[in-house]
Design an enzyme around this catalytic site. Structure first.
Site, PDB file in Angstrom:
ATOM      1  N   CYS A   1      -4.709   2.363  -3.745  1.00  0.00           N
ATOM      2  CA  CYS A   1      -3.567   2.894  -3.035  1.00  0.00           C
ATOM      3  C   CYS A   1      -2.592   1.900  -3.236  1.00  0.00           C
ATOM      4  O   CYS A   1      -1.421   1.789  -2.516  1.00  0.00           O
ATOM      5  CB  CYS A   1      -3.698   3.453  -1.752  1.00  0.00           C
ATOM      6  SG  CYS A   1      -4.859   4.715  -1.389  1.00  0.00           S
TER       7      CYS A   1
ATOM      8  N   ASP B   1       3.005  -4.494   8.152  1.00  0.00           N
ATOM      9  CA  ASP B   1       2.044  -3.730   7.861  1.00  0.00           C
ATOM     10  C   ASP B   1       0.419  -4.655   8.153  1.00  0.00           C
ATOM     11  O   ASP B   1       0.250  -5.581   7.191  1.00  0.00           O
ATOM     12  CB  ASP B   1       1.710  -3.158   6.630  1.00  0.00           C
ATOM     13  CG  ASP B   1       0.468  -2.569   6.257  1.00  0.00           C
ATOM     14  OD1 ASP B   1      -0.474  -2.540   6.939  1.00  0.00           O
ATOM     15  OD2 ASP B   1       0.449  -2.010   5.111  1.00  0.00           O
TER      16      ASP B   1
ATOM     17  N   GLN C   1      -4.633  -5.280   7.050  1.00  0.00           N
ATOM     18  CA  GLN C   1      -5.544  -6.110   6.316  1.00  0.00           C
ATOM     19  C   GLN C   1      -5.437  -7.498   7.042  1.00  0.00           C
ATOM     20  O   GLN C   1      -6.507  -8.295   6.883  1.00  0.00           O
ATOM     21  CB  GLN C   1      -5.359  -6.289   4.990  1.00  0.00           C
ATOM     22  CG  GLN C   1      -5.510  -5.024   4.053  1.00  0.00           C
ATOM     23  CD  GLN C   1      -7.007  -4.678   4.198  1.00  0.00           C
ATOM     24  OE1 GLN C   1      -7.943  -5.400   4.282  1.00  0.00           O
ATOM     25  NE2 GLN C   1      -6.945  -3.132   3.777  1.00  0.00           N
TER      26      GLN C   1
ATOM     27  N   HIS D   1       0.796  -1.076   0.135  1.00  0.00           N
ATOM     28  CA  HIS D   1       0.076  -0.147   0.115  1.00  0.00           C
ATOM     29  C   HIS D   1       0.729   1.359   0.207  1.00  0.00           C
ATOM     30  O   HIS D   1       2.193   1.029   0.613  1.00  0.00           O
ATOM     31  CB  HIS D   1      -0.884  -0.031   1.322  1.00  0.00           C
ATOM     32  CG  HIS D   1      -1.966   1.034   1.443  1.00  0.00           C
ATOM     33  ND1 HIS D   1      -1.635   2.335   1.833  1.00  0.00           N
ATOM     34  CD2 HIS D   1      -3.282   0.874   1.353  1.00  0.00           C
ATOM     35  CE1 HIS D   1      -2.948   2.811   1.790  1.00  0.00           C
ATOM     36  NE2 HIS D   1      -3.903   2.188   1.462  1.00  0.00           N
TER      37      HIS D   1
ATOM     38  N   LYS E   1     -10.597  -0.666  10.252  1.00  0.00           N
ATOM     39  CA  LYS E   1     -11.025  -2.019   9.421  1.00  0.00           C
ATOM     40  C   LYS E   1     -11.032  -3.094  10.220  1.00  0.00           C
ATOM     41  O   LYS E   1     -11.525  -4.204   9.683  1.00  0.00           O
ATOM     42  CB  LYS E   1      -9.670  -2.211   8.562  1.00  0.00           C
ATOM     43  CG  LYS E   1      -9.256  -0.956   7.623  1.00  0.00           C
ATOM     44  CD  LYS E   1      -8.008  -1.361   6.788  1.00  0.00           C
ATOM     45  CE  LYS E   1      -7.458  -0.286   6.067  1.00  0.00           C
ATOM     46  NZ  LYS E   1      -8.120   0.230   5.023  1.00  0.00           N
TER      47      LYS E   1
HETATM   48  N1  PLP Z   1      -1.934  -0.939   4.554  1.00  0.00           N
HETATM   49  C1  PLP Z   1      -2.813  -1.588   3.999  1.00  0.00           C
HETATM   50  C2  PLP Z   1      -2.390  -2.774   3.663  1.00  0.00           C
HETATM   51  C3  PLP Z   1      -3.991  -1.009   3.718  1.00  0.00           C
HETATM   52  O1  PLP Z   1      -4.986  -1.687   3.161  1.00  0.00           O
HETATM   53  C4  PLP Z   1      -4.476   0.259   4.266  1.00  0.00           C
HETATM   54  C5  PLP Z   1      -5.674   0.965   4.141  1.00  0.00           C
HETATM   55  O2  PLP Z   1      -6.315   0.530   3.004  1.00  0.00           O
HETATM   56  C6  PLP Z   1      -3.184   1.186   4.909  1.00  0.00           C
HETATM   57  C7  PLP Z   1      -2.214   0.347   5.098  1.00  0.00           C
HETATM   58  C8  PLP Z   1      -3.522   2.243   5.281  1.00  0.00           C
HETATM   59  O3  PLP Z   1      -4.529   2.335   6.451  1.00  0.00           O
HETATM   60  P1  PLP Z   1      -4.962   3.684   7.142  1.00  0.00           P
HETATM   61  O4  PLP Z   1      -5.504   4.672   5.751  1.00  0.00           O
HETATM   62  O5  PLP Z   1      -6.059   3.413   8.020  1.00  0.00           O
HETATM   63  O6  PLP Z   1      -3.953   4.528   7.596  1.00  0.00           O
END
Ligand code: PLP
Length: 418
Positions: free
Chosen positions: A376, A212, A215, A135, A238
């Site tokens: 993203c 990270d 998900q 992401h 999430k």
């Molecule tokens: N990393 C992953 C794999 C994500 O799916 C997301 C959000 O979709 C993020 C990071 C960023 O999360 P946030 O926007 O809640 O900070």
């Protein structure tokens, strides 16, 4: 209910209809007589009544600032806030609640690590190893750091099916690799990465690892000690929790050695114009008035998640994903993006001849909430030479009926665009 529907079977330990009743947003019509099929959980999940009520109770009865007050309400708020931290430590099996830092979410967690730990361990000429399926929030903070210190970004590629090229990992971990950061589960492909292998191989080369978990936290139990992750970050929203709150877990030795992320109230020990000393963990990383209510709401979400019968929930989520995969594949002109053997809860696909945005717009009018676009993950979409995908993403409360609504919607898309 669509004509094709096979009711979703409930198991003895998991009653999906009972679960759905706890999420008020799921039972609404989005357009006149069009019930909502919410399939955008990778973007954000809906919230269960206990979390909503906990937020109400905080603002209605306990609202006060934390840590600095001697009065009753401040003590109640502090107790609830720190209690939430304890719940999150249990959720992650963190050795101590002091290793749970509240952040705004995954993005802030990654920025915190990059600009504190990252600055300590990454220097000129070093390499930061990422994967092709990251992401943007697990790319850009590292690029900013690399630019600042004169390091470079290396990228572990993915296969056509969307699995990591684990065979390349040993050769990509060079003497110059200062850090590995990867996503536990891909938000675009649904691939579950072999986190334990990635961490073990990196550690064997003395490379610290940032996971990270945006998900993964909503879909599987996470044990940061078993994983031996140096850092694990995720977002509350999430995982049935509020927006604007998340967690950065770190190993104690790292957190203690790291400089503060931001300066201000609550993170200090003593302040004078000549010198300031900092508070210990976790407060060193939580400058200013924190997001008290949402941290408490996230604590409630963590308790809610820990009460779920995970084995049954995962079996249910896998069954819904499998059903959705089969049915989407059967719609004329579709192609699934991401067919790795280990997947969870995300189904990305494209039509050969219809733009994802057009499909998403038609689906919306049918009450089906999906996400379209690059999610993203622009470098990943470039790898597959796509402008975007249609992404249906599932949570524990989704059913085959939701999938049937998606399929009926996709047939409408086909009809409209030929
Ligand atoms: N990393 C992953 C794999 C994500 O799916 C997301 C959000 O979709 C993020 C990071 C960023 O999360 P946030 O926007 O809640 O900070």
């Amino acid at each position: 209910m669509p004509a094709t529907t096979q009711p979703t079977p409930s198991t003895a330990s998991f009653d999906v209809e009972a679960l759905r009743e706890e999420f008020p947003a799921l039972s609404q019509d989005v357009y006149e007589d069009t019930p909502l099929a919410y399939l955008d959980n990778a973007a954000t999940s809906q919230k269960p009544t206990p979390v909503i009520e906990r937020l109400n109770r905080f603002y209605g009865e306990e609202n006060s600032n934390v840590h600095r007050g001697v009065h009753r309400l401040s003590q109640d708020a502090t107790e609830a806030y720190e209690g939430a931290r304890t719940s999150l430590a249990h959720l992650l099996n963190a050795p101590h609640k002091d290793q749970v830092i509240f952040t705004r979410g995954t993005t802030e967690g990654l920025n915190l690590i990059a600009s504190t730990f990252g600055e300590m361990v990454v220097g000129e000429g070093d390499e930061i190893l990422l994967t092709e399926m990251e992401h943007h929030s697990n790319i850009v903070p590292w690029q900013m750091l690399a630019e600042q210190v004169g390091a470079s970004i290396e990228v572990l590629p993915v296969t056509d099916r969307g699995a990591l090229r684990m065979d390349l990992l040993p050769e990509m971990l060079t003497d110059d690799t200062a850090l590995l950061a990867f996503t536990h589960v891909s938000n675009t492909l649904g691939t579950v990465n072999p986190a334990q292998d990635l961490i073990d191989v990196a550690h064997a080369e003395g490379v610290p690892v940032v996971v990270d978990g945006a998900q993964s936290a909503p879909h599987m139990p996470v044990d940061v000690q078993a994983l031996d992750a140096d850092f694990f970050v995720f977002s509350g929203h999430k995982m049935f929790g509020p927006t604007g709150i998340g967690v950065c877990y770190g190993k104690r030795e790292h957190l203690e050695a790291m400089p503060p992320y931001q300066g201000g109230g609550d993170m200090i020990d003593q302040v004078s114009f000549e010198e300031t000393t900092y508070d210990g963990l976790p407060h060193k990383f939580e400058a200013g008035t924190p997001n008290i209510a949402d941290a408490i709401g996230l604590g409630e979400a963590a308790e809610y998640v820990m009460d779920l019968e995970w084995e049954a929930v995962q079996a249910h989520e896998d069954a819904v994903l499998e059903y959705a995969t089969e049915r989407v594949e059967a719609v004329e002109g579709t192609r699934i993006i991401g067919t790795a053997s280990d997947k969870t809860s995300v189904l990305s696909f494209v039509f050969d001849d219809i733009h994802p945005y057009d499909a998403g717009t038609v689906l919306d009018r049918e009450g089906v909430a999906v996400r379209t676009g690059h999610h993203c993950t622009q470098p990943l979409l470039k790898r597959y030479d796509l402008p975007g995908t249609i992404r249906a993403s599932f949570a524990a409360y989704n059913t085959r009926e939701d999938v049937d609504c998606l399929i009926d919607g996709l047939h409408k898309v086909r009809q409209m665009f030929g």
